[in-house]
Write an enzyme that holds these catalytic residues in place. Structure first.
Site, PDB file in Angstrom:
ATOM      1  N   HIS A 282       0.785  -1.228   0.000  1.00  0.00           N
ATOM      2  CA  HIS A 282       0.000   0.000   0.000  1.00  0.00           C
ATOM      3  C   HIS A 282       0.821   1.284   0.000  1.00  0.00           C
ATOM      4  O   HIS A 282       0.309   2.342  -0.375  1.00  0.00           O
ATOM      5  CB  HIS A 282      -0.934   0.007   1.214  1.00  0.00           C
ATOM      6  CG  HIS A 282      -2.198   0.771   1.010  1.00  0.00           C
ATOM      7  ND1 HIS A 282      -2.295   1.861   0.175  1.00  0.00           N
ATOM      8  CD2 HIS A 282      -3.440   0.616   1.529  1.00  0.00           C
ATOM      9  CE1 HIS A 282      -3.528   2.335   0.191  1.00  0.00           C
ATOM     10  NE2 HIS A 282      -4.243   1.603   0.990  1.00  0.00           N
TER      11      HIS A 282
ATOM     12  N   TYR B 272     -14.501   5.951   8.927  1.00  0.00           N
ATOM     13  CA  TYR B 272     -13.524   6.397   7.941  1.00  0.00           C
ATOM     14  C   TYR B 272     -14.008   5.982   6.554  1.00  0.00           C
ATOM     15  O   TYR B 272     -14.274   4.814   6.307  1.00  0.00           O
ATOM     16  CB  TYR B 272     -12.173   5.735   8.239  1.00  0.00           C
ATOM     17  CG  TYR B 272     -11.016   6.110   7.336  1.00  0.00           C
ATOM     18  CD1 TYR B 272      -9.964   6.867   7.818  1.00  0.00           C
ATOM     19  CD2 TYR B 272     -10.947   5.677   6.016  1.00  0.00           C
ATOM     20  CE1 TYR B 272      -8.876   7.196   7.016  1.00  0.00           C
ATOM     21  CE2 TYR B 272      -9.875   5.998   5.198  1.00  0.00           C
ATOM     22  CZ  TYR B 272      -8.841   6.753   5.700  1.00  0.00           C
ATOM     23  OH  TYR B 272      -7.772   7.071   4.895  1.00  0.00           O
TER      24      TYR B 272
ATOM     25  N   THR C 110      -4.995  10.599  -0.694  1.00  0.00           N
ATOM     26  CA  THR C 110      -6.337  10.392  -0.143  1.00  0.00           C
ATOM     27  C   THR C 110      -6.646  11.409   0.953  1.00  0.00           C
ATOM     28  O   THR C 110      -5.761  12.069   1.491  1.00  0.00           O
ATOM     29  CB  THR C 110      -6.489   8.978   0.458  1.00  0.00           C
ATOM     30  OG1 THR C 110      -5.540   8.820   1.535  1.00  0.00           O
ATOM     31  CG2 THR C 110      -6.262   7.915  -0.595  1.00  0.00           C
TER      32      THR C 110
END
Length: 787
Positions: A471, A587, A600
């Site tokens: 990630h 979230y 993001t």
């Protein structure tokens, strides 16, 4: 085997009268073709670099400006206002040139300067236009005249046929929100989660921070935003990902699935042959910048910088922090099968291996019956465990000799491929088939994926495939972009024979895949075993539920005149309350790629409006009309928050960066400490789909993906990923932990399904009521006419 094959191409014998040298014509030809291909690639990259560098102008426009300035030499009009003459008189070595030569050279230099000025003028004009985000706050389907004019200007200044990175220099910087706005929005977001006493205490902490420390920290943050291309992204990568010392398997990595209903071939080697070839095609276009940049509304460009590190990238473990190592032009991949590691070359004679040639190579690996070397079977478990033991083991056991050479081969590979030996995929006849598929992609056996690679391609013996992605280097939409291209290319461009093999002739003359060699000591094997047991404990604790919601989808939701994402988020809030009987900090990930190097931002989906709607749904005394009104109000609130997050006015990234600055300067802030310690018990994300529109799902409804997912963020919470597939399907991926007595992924999935149906019933009841009212009006009107 490969070394023996290659050795016959180069032979020499030492004789008393000299050296007898023999060269293979085939080897010489391959060397020649490889060199030609390399130079062609460099020439294309240079050309595309020039095109992107002068965008939105073009190199041919330089010639037009030069010709225009040259023509002024033969007219009485001087558009340079005397500057060409000034340049002509101040040229070095002017005495060595004729007057005519100096005039021509002066005109060329002035034209070049004017051309560069116009490029920067166009670029900054476009950047100013792209800094306007009013269009995103307009109602869906309704575009104001000002927005239409703005879109026309953006199209006009965007030039023609942009390359992947053409817009990078024209993208605006991510703005730093004001502290007052951020704190106001933060307090508003936590109000429904705190009682009066807790809220008053938080308000005091927030106001104290705003009045004392915030101004100093904000100044440094604004300074960084002026200097860096993005004031968030580098710190986000470093502190959220690379400095984390816990395992990245489950906790950080995410996965993506294959087509849901279609398996183009059940031959494992053939499927992965086509897929790897499609990935190589994608990488070639990526390196040349030939992919079209993704654009909102078909016009507003998105940042493409994350795509640069998709291939040849590995997260390297460190004692205190990891690093992301990105290499260029690597021509091999590493394959794992039944405990063995193989190196496979992807090029021959200066070209990619064809799908049929790749199938041959992978079938050779599948047919190989050799046993793993001592310690080799579970070696990749080092990447699944804690980062510090892996970093120490890497330094101690893999820094020299055969181990270093083999590890270098893995870390420099284009990507990692696992040929799995257990079939997976969606099977409607088998209960929990998607759950098993998801867990296999997320963590596998904990030692059969190289979790540090930018992504691991996973191939199953029944022809199904999937991806496990690291990630830190990029977010899910970036991997999803590549995945859409690969799946569409595999099925609609490459295809298979009637027997399920890759198309094309079979080349048996390729050198066989090479086994990587390891010398793993007993001490190192103990470290591997420790990492494996640690990772297995994490994997065994993952409670996963993936299911298809097919009662309705985006088509029906849009008919209700509401956002599909807001609809699902409110259903998640209702499901969360029914599951836990309390509300929690939620979230939802949104992107900020309309800004340079954007990644993001967080949308805090639990709002006062959503809480009011959920309470009305649970209140037997509330009417459907009241519930529907509260739903619309909550959906509009959610949409507005999402838009704010996308346009740089979010809450959490700003507070995160203020916290990092406070740590650099040793400033203690109880407010920031408390904010950053808050747990996200419900973490959600929507998987992007149809980014490329390469498959017409109306024409080919079976060729839809199942999306992807991730592990739970909190020990006692849920992770929910969803993908809105076409008009009539939504796929949910729900994760939690077995060790938590408060969570159950299957139970939560049932709550989501019921919540979706309950909300849809509100609209159905409202529509039925309108139909009855309209019918009564018609009857009444007819009655009046009759009278």
């Amino acid at each position: 085997m490969a070394e023996a094959h290659q050795a016959v191409g180069f032979q020499f014998t030492v004789r008393p009268d000299g050296v007898d040298l023999k060269l293979s014509q085939e080897v010489i030809r391959n060397i020649y073709l490889s060199g030609v291909t390399a130079w062609k690639k460099k020439a294309i990259q240079f050309k595309n670099g020039v095109l992107a560098g002068v965008y939105p102008a073009s190199p041919s426009s330089w010639l037009i400006v030069v010709i225009a300035m040259m023509s002024s030499l033969y007219t009485r009009i001087d558009p340079s206002l005397g500057m060409i003459d000034a340049i002509k008189e101040n040229l070095p070595l002017r005495d060595c040139m004729s007057v005519q030569t100096r005039a021509v050279l002066g005109a060329i230099l002035f034209a070049t300067g004017l051309w560069l000025f116009l490029i920067y003028l166009l670029r900054y004009t476009l950047k100013g236009l792209l800094s306007y985000h009013g269009w995103i706050f307009e109602s869906h389907g309704k575009m104001s005249t000002s927005t239409k004019v703005w879109l026309s200007l953006v199209k006009m200044f965007s030039g023609r046929r942009p390359l992947l990175y053409s817009f990078q220099a024209s993208l605006p910087r991510l703005p730093v929100p004001s502290v007052d706005d951020t704190i106001h929005r933060y307090l508003e977001s936590v109000r429904p989660l705190l009682n009066n006493e807790q809220y008053n205490q938080m308000e005091i902490l927030a106001n104290d921070f705003k009045d004392t420390k915030a101004a100093q920290l904000q100044r440094y943050l604004i300074l960084k935003s002026w200097w860096a291309t993005n004031y968030v992204s580098d710190w986000w990568e470093e502190y959220i990902y690379l400095k984390g010392r816990s395992p990245i398997m489950v906790n950080s990595n995410f996965y993506m699935m294959d087509f849901l209903y279609v398996t183009p071939t059940h031959r494992q080697a053939a499927r992965v042959g086509n897929v790897v070839h499609a990935m190589l095609q994608y990488r070639r276009k990526l390196e040349r910048g030939e992919h079209a940049p993704l654009r909102a509304l078909g016009t507003v460009p998105m940042c493409s910088s994350q795509m640069e590190r998709m291939f040849n990238t590995t997260r390297i473990p460190g004692i205190e922090t990891d690093i992301v190592q990105h290499l260029t032009d690597r021509k091999h991949l590493v394959v794992y099968h039944k405990g063995r590691f193989f190196q496979v070359w992807l090029y021959t004679g200066g070209r990619h291996l064809l799908p049929s040639e790749l199938e041959t190579q992978f079938q050779r690996i599948l047919n190989d019956t050799s046993e793993p070397q001592p310690g080799e079977l579970q070696l990749a478990a080092l990447t699944a465990g804690h980062r510090v033991p892996w970093a120490r083991a890497r330094i101690r056991y893999f820094s020299q000799g055969a181990n270093k050479a083999s590890l270098d081969a893995i870390e420099s590979a284009a990507f990692f491929l696992t040929l799995d030996d257990e079939p997976q995929g969606y099977d409607p006849a088998k209960t929990n088939s998607l759950d098993s598929y998801a867990k296999s992609l997320l963590h596998g056996k904990c030692y059969d994926r190289w979790f540090d690679k930018s992504f691991t391609l996973i191939s199953y013996p029944n022809g199904k495939i999937g991806i496990n992605a690291e990630h830190s280097w990029a977010d899910a939409p970036i991997v999803g972009h590549m995945w859409e291209y690969v799946l569409a290319t595999d099925c609609f461009h490459l295809g298979y024979t009637e027997e399920g093999h890759c198309k094309g002739d079979v080349n048996r003359g390729l050198p066989h895949p090479t086994r990587l060699q390891w010398q793993i000591s007993k001490e190192c094997q103990e470290v591997i075993e420790t990492s494996y047991l640690s990772a297995k404990q994490i994997a065994d604790d993952v409670d996963f539920n993936a299911y298809l919601f097919s009662e309705f989808g985006k088509g029906l939701i849009k008919k209700c005149r509401t956002s599909p994402d807001a609809f699902i988020q409110l259903a998640l809030q209702l499901a969360q309350f029914r599951d836990q009987r309390v509300f929690c900090l939620t979230y939802e990930s949104s992107m900020t790629r309309m800004f340079r190097d954007g990644r993001t931002e967080t949308v805090r989906s639990c709002t006062s409006e959503s809480v009011a709607f959920v309470r009305a749904m649970e209140d037997a005394g509330a009417t459907n009309a009241q519930r529907l009104a509260l739903f619309r109000k909550a959906a509009e609130k959610h949409q507005n928050m999402y838009r704010l997050a996308m346009t740089g006015s979010g809450i959490d990234r700003h507070l995160f960066c203020l916290y990092i600055v406070s740590k650099y300067f040793g400033v203690d802030s109880p407010f920031l400490t408390k904010v950053l310690a808050e747990p996200w018990k419900l973490s959600t994300s929507q998987t992007a789909q149809q980014q490329l529109n390469l498959v017409d799902i109306n024409k080919f409804p079976k060729y839809v993906g199942a999306g992807g997912g991730f592990g739970p963020v909190a020990d006692d919470g849920y992770g929910v990923s969803y993908i809105i597939v076409g008009e009539n399907l939504i796929t949910f991926h729900i994760s939690s932990k077995f060790s938590s007595p408060d969570t159950d992924s299957s139970r939560f999935g049932q709550h989501i399904q019921k919540a979706m149906l309950d909300i849809q019933a509100l609209f159905k009841h409202d529509n039925d009521k309108k139909i009855v009212q309209n019918a009564n009006c018609v009857l009444l009107e007819n009655g009046k006419k009759h009278i």
